[in-house]
Scaffold this motif. Structure first.
Motif, PDB file in Angstrom:
ATOM      1  N   ALA A 119       0.831  -1.204   0.000  1.00  0.00           N
ATOM      2  CA  ALA A 119       0.000   0.000   0.000  1.00  0.00           C
ATOM      3  C   ALA A 119       0.868   1.257   0.000  1.00  0.00           C
ATOM      4  CB  ALA A 119      -0.935  -0.005   1.204  1.00  0.00           C
ATOM      5  N   GLN A 120       1.955   1.243   0.746  1.00  0.00           N
ATOM      6  CA  GLN A 120       2.862   2.390   0.769  1.00  0.00           C
ATOM      7  C   GLN A 120       3.540   2.575  -0.585  1.00  0.00           C
ATOM      8  OE1 GLN A 120       5.187   1.006   4.185  1.00  0.00           O
ATOM      9  NE2 GLN A 120       4.465   2.765   5.369  1.00  0.00           N
ATOM     10  N   CYS A 121       3.933   1.470  -1.210  1.00  0.00           N
ATOM     11  CA  CYS A 121       4.543   1.552  -2.543  1.00  0.00           C
ATOM     12  C   CYS A 121       3.583   2.190  -3.537  1.00  0.00           C
ATOM     13  CB  CYS A 121       4.942   0.166  -3.028  1.00  0.00           C
ATOM     14  SG  CYS A 121       6.275  -0.625  -2.100  1.00  0.00           S
ATOM     15  N   ARG A 122       2.328   1.749  -3.503  1.00  0.00           N
ATOM     16  CA  ARG A 122       1.334   2.301  -4.431  1.00  0.00           C
ATOM     17  C   ARG A 122       1.103   3.780  -4.167  1.00  0.00           C
ATOM     18  NH1 ARG A 122      -1.045  -2.993  -4.012  1.00  0.00           N
ATOM     19  NH2 ARG A 122      -2.148  -2.383  -2.110  1.00  0.00           N
ATOM     20  N   MET A 123       1.033   4.167  -2.896  1.00  0.00           N
ATOM     21  CA  MET A 123       0.793   5.571  -2.575  1.00  0.00           C
ATOM     22  C   MET A 123       1.931   6.451  -3.068  1.00  0.00           C
ATOM     23  SD  MET A 123       0.184   7.436   1.118  1.00  0.00           S
ATOM     24  CE  MET A 123      -1.509   6.862   1.233  1.00  0.00           C
ATOM     25  N   LEU A 124       3.172   6.021  -2.829  1.00  0.00           N
ATOM     26  CA  LEU A 124       4.306   6.833  -3.261  1.00  0.00           C
ATOM     27  C   LEU A 124       4.354   6.922  -4.781  1.00  0.00           C
ATOM     28  CD1 LEU A 124       6.725   8.490  -2.390  1.00  0.00           C
ATOM     29  CD2 LEU A 124       8.106   6.397  -2.433  1.00  0.00           C
ATOM     30  N   ALA A 125       4.072   5.822  -5.458  1.00  0.00           N
ATOM     31  CA  ALA A 125       4.066   5.839  -6.924  1.00  0.00           C
ATOM     32  C   ALA A 125       3.015   6.805  -7.450  1.00  0.00           C
ATOM     33  CB  ALA A 125       3.821   4.431  -7.457  1.00  0.00           C
ATOM     34  N   GLU A 126       1.858   6.851  -6.804  1.00  0.00           N
ATOM     35  CA  GLU A 126       0.807   7.779  -7.225  1.00  0.00           C
ATOM     36  C   GLU A 126       1.211   9.223  -6.958  1.00  0.00           C
ATOM     37  OE1 GLU A 126      -2.626   6.489  -5.120  1.00  0.00           O
ATOM     38  OE2 GLU A 126      -2.846   4.617  -6.266  1.00  0.00           O
ATOM     39  N   LEU A 127       1.826   9.481  -5.816  1.00  0.00           N
ATOM     40  CA  LEU A 127       2.245  10.842  -5.486  1.00  0.00           C
ATOM     41  C   LEU A 127       3.274  11.376  -6.476  1.00  0.00           C
ATOM     42  CD1 LEU A 127       2.564  10.520  -1.602  1.00  0.00           C
ATOM     43  CD2 LEU A 127       0.928  11.969  -2.820  1.00  0.00           C
ATOM     44  N   LEU A 128       4.112  10.483  -7.005  1.00  0.00           N
ATOM     45  CA  LEU A 128       5.204  10.896  -7.888  1.00  0.00           C
ATOM     46  C   LEU A 128       4.925  10.624  -9.363  1.00  0.00           C
ATOM     47  CD1 LEU A 128       8.240   9.639  -5.751  1.00  0.00           C
ATOM     48  CD2 LEU A 128       7.260  11.946  -5.834  1.00  0.00           C
ATOM     49  N   ASP A 129       3.736  10.111  -9.684  1.00  0.00           N
ATOM     50  CA  ASP A 129       3.378   9.796 -11.079  1.00  0.00           C
ATOM     51  C   ASP A 129       4.382   8.839 -11.719  1.00  0.00           C
ATOM     52  OD1 ASP A 129       1.120  11.388 -10.976  1.00  0.00           O
ATOM     53  OD2 ASP A 129       2.115  13.150 -11.810  1.00  0.00           O
ATOM     54  N   VAL A 130       4.747   7.795 -10.990  1.00  0.00           N
ATOM     55  CA  VAL A 130       5.677   6.800 -11.530  1.00  0.00           C
ATOM     56  C   VAL A 130       4.956   5.985 -12.601  1.00  0.00           C
ATOM     57  CG1 VAL A 130       7.115   4.799 -10.978  1.00  0.00           C
ATOM     58  CG2 VAL A 130       6.924   6.697  -9.348  1.00  0.00           C
ATOM     59  N   PRO A 131       5.539   5.827 -13.780  1.00  0.00           N
ATOM     60  CA  PRO A 131       4.873   5.069 -14.852  1.00  0.00           C
ATOM     61  C   PRO A 131       4.598   3.622 -14.443  1.00  0.00           C
ATOM     62  CG  PRO A 131       6.720   6.330 -15.723  1.00  0.00           C
ATOM     63  CD  PRO A 131       6.814   6.420 -14.233  1.00  0.00           C
TER      64      PRO A 131
END
Length: 289
Positions: A99-111
């Motif tokens: 869940a933390q990985c997904r949140m950080l990816a969303e915050l940073l717009d990781v492809p």
């Protein structure tokens, strides 16, 4: 005087790009982690050994840490050029739950094509050989005290002070395109401070650092990188309850990165030596050319 300062800063920057050498990753990474996108279990060592072209694997820190955030920001910006250099698979291990990985990816717009792996205990990084921070086996010392020691430039590890300082003093021959892209993404997401003037379509109309006295023509102007990191810091603080480490060992553990070629043979390797001490991706691309 200006030319002397420029020469000094250029030589200082050059001294920061000598990576340490970790163990051979395909053999060292005898560990299976869940892929965040689909929950599939992936053996990291086998995945590297199965490489036929090139694979980049970075070991981020916990999800509310400078290094993890900056790794993902650099990967996001440099992804097209990494593809052009033959890197067909790009992955990042975070010392965080899914869940933390997904949140950080969303915050940073990781492809979506950047694979994220969840490792809340940080075991994969330790197998790779990352620094565990200041006095990692001293259970009597608070992890926050250990983090403070490294954060003010003491150690071992000793590599925090110069990378942080460069964020404030700038780099005459540095590259700022990735920094501007990160600040642009942060501003479009509503984060502060906001040194860019964005057009209606979100493109950059003006960078206020273009008006920096005496240093407007530098590659990275004084305080430019520090401002980007301030955006990250404000995000880290506001989201720490959601993104902070689950395992206290990960509060001080650093990260690293490797690019392997066919059969998992390493072509570039890096181990962080402190906070904000990440590889220069221009050097990474140069090593792959």
């Amino acid at each position: 005087m200006r030319s002397a300062i420029t020469a000094l800063l250029c030589s200082t920057g050059a001294a920061l790009v000598v990576p340490l050498q970790p163990a051979r990753p395909a053999q060292a990474l005898d560990i299976t982690l869940p892929r965040v996108s689909d929950g599939a279990s992936v053996h990291l060592g086998n995945a590297l050994a199965a490489t036929t072209d090139r694979t980049l694997l970075c070991f981020g820190t916990h999800a509310a840490d400078f290094n993890a955030i900056e790794y993902l920001q650099k990967v996001r910006f440099y992804l097209p050029r990494l593809r052009d250099a033959g890197v067909s698979r790009v992955a990042c291990v975070l010392n965080a739950d899914a869940a933390q990985c997904r949140m950080l990816a969303e915050l940073l717009d990781v492809p979506d094509d950047v694979e994220l792996f969840s490792d809340p205990t940080g075991e994969a990084g330790r197998k790779f050989g990352v620094s565990r921070g200041f006095r990692p086996d001293d259970d009597a010392l608070s992890p926050y005290v250990k983090l403070f020691v490294v954060g003010i430039g003491l150690g071992p590890p000793w590599g925090t002070l110069l990378p942080v300082l460069r964020g404030y003093v700038g780099a005459p021959s540095g590259k700022r395109d990735w920094i501007e892209a990160c600040m642009q993404q942060a501003q479009r997401a509503g984060r502060f401070p906001q040194p860019l003037e964005l057009a209606a379509d979100g493109s950059i109309a003006k960078n206020r650092f273009d008006d920096t006295p005496l240093a407007s023509d530098w590659g990275v102007r004084p305080f430019e990188l520090a401002t980007m990191r301030l955006q990250n810091l404000i995000m880290q603080i506001s989201r720490y309850g959601e993104l902070g480490p689950k395992d206290p060992r990960c509060l001080t553990q650093l990260g690293g990165m490797v690019v392997v070629g066919a059969g998992g043979e390493p072509e570039y390797a890096w181990l962080d030596r402190g906070l904000c001490d990440l590889p220069d991706f221009e050097d990474v691309l140069g090593a792959l050319s």
